[in-house]
Design a protein around this motif. Structure first.
Motif: not given
Length: 171
Positions: A37-42, A104-111, A144-149
């Motif tokens: 899974s992939v998530y945004c670390d808000t 590779e790529e996040s669909p969320d510009a905030e993340c 889980p793999l994630g992007f940060m805000r």
């Protein structure tokens, strides 16, 4: 007579089970079902909280490279669904290779920003061999793999208080 029948029946059952294993396709041991899974670390705490957001449409790539020469031997891509989950099936034993799932790529510009992506955890190694001591040859679940805000949400201090932690960040 009944004792003989029970012994005969047990022997027949064992024999048919042995035949079943002998007739099994050897490729079944070299088929791996990868889930993650992939998530945004808000809240920028490097783990999921109740404010974390799953990311639909995030791209991940499986890449295997030879241990000695780093030549890419396998590449496969997947995209997360509405629940932030991805799956892929890989055939073949990759015991002599280093395999990773790469975010590779996040669909969320905030993340993330296209030119300056800040990853929380952008890769995870994975074992794709039946010769590794893992009981299940079939399913490999990735952390889980994630992007940060770039900045934390305003509600994050409340979440930290609920969890009883004091983060090393200034709000």
């Amino acid at each position: 007579m009944a004792k003989f029948f029970i012994v005969f029946l047990a022997s027949a059952l064992c024999f048919t089970t042995l035949l079943h294993f002998a007739a099994a396709d050897a490729d079944d041991l070299d088929r791996f079902h990868i889930k993650g899974s992939v998530y945004c670390d808000t809240c920028r705490v490097q783990f999921m909280t109740r404010l974390s957001k799953v990311l639909e449409g995030a791209k991940v790539k499986l890449e295997c490279k030879g241990r000695e020469n780093q030549t890419v031997t396998l590449t496969k891509e997947a995209v997360t669904d509405k629940d932030g989950k991805y799956e892929m099936v890989v055939m073949g034993d990759h015991e002599e290779e280093v395999c990773e799932i790469i975010l590779e790529e996040s669909p969320d510009a905030e993340c993330s920003e296209v030119n300056n992506q800040e990853f929380l955890r952008n890769a995870a190694r994975i074992s794709l061999t039946a010769n590794d001591g893992i009981v299940s040859n079939e399913v490999r679940t990735i952390n889980p793999l994630g992007f940060m805000r770039k900045t934390s949400l305003a509600d994050c201090p409340l979440v930290f208080k609920e969890l009883g932690i004091v983060p090393d960040v200034i709000f």
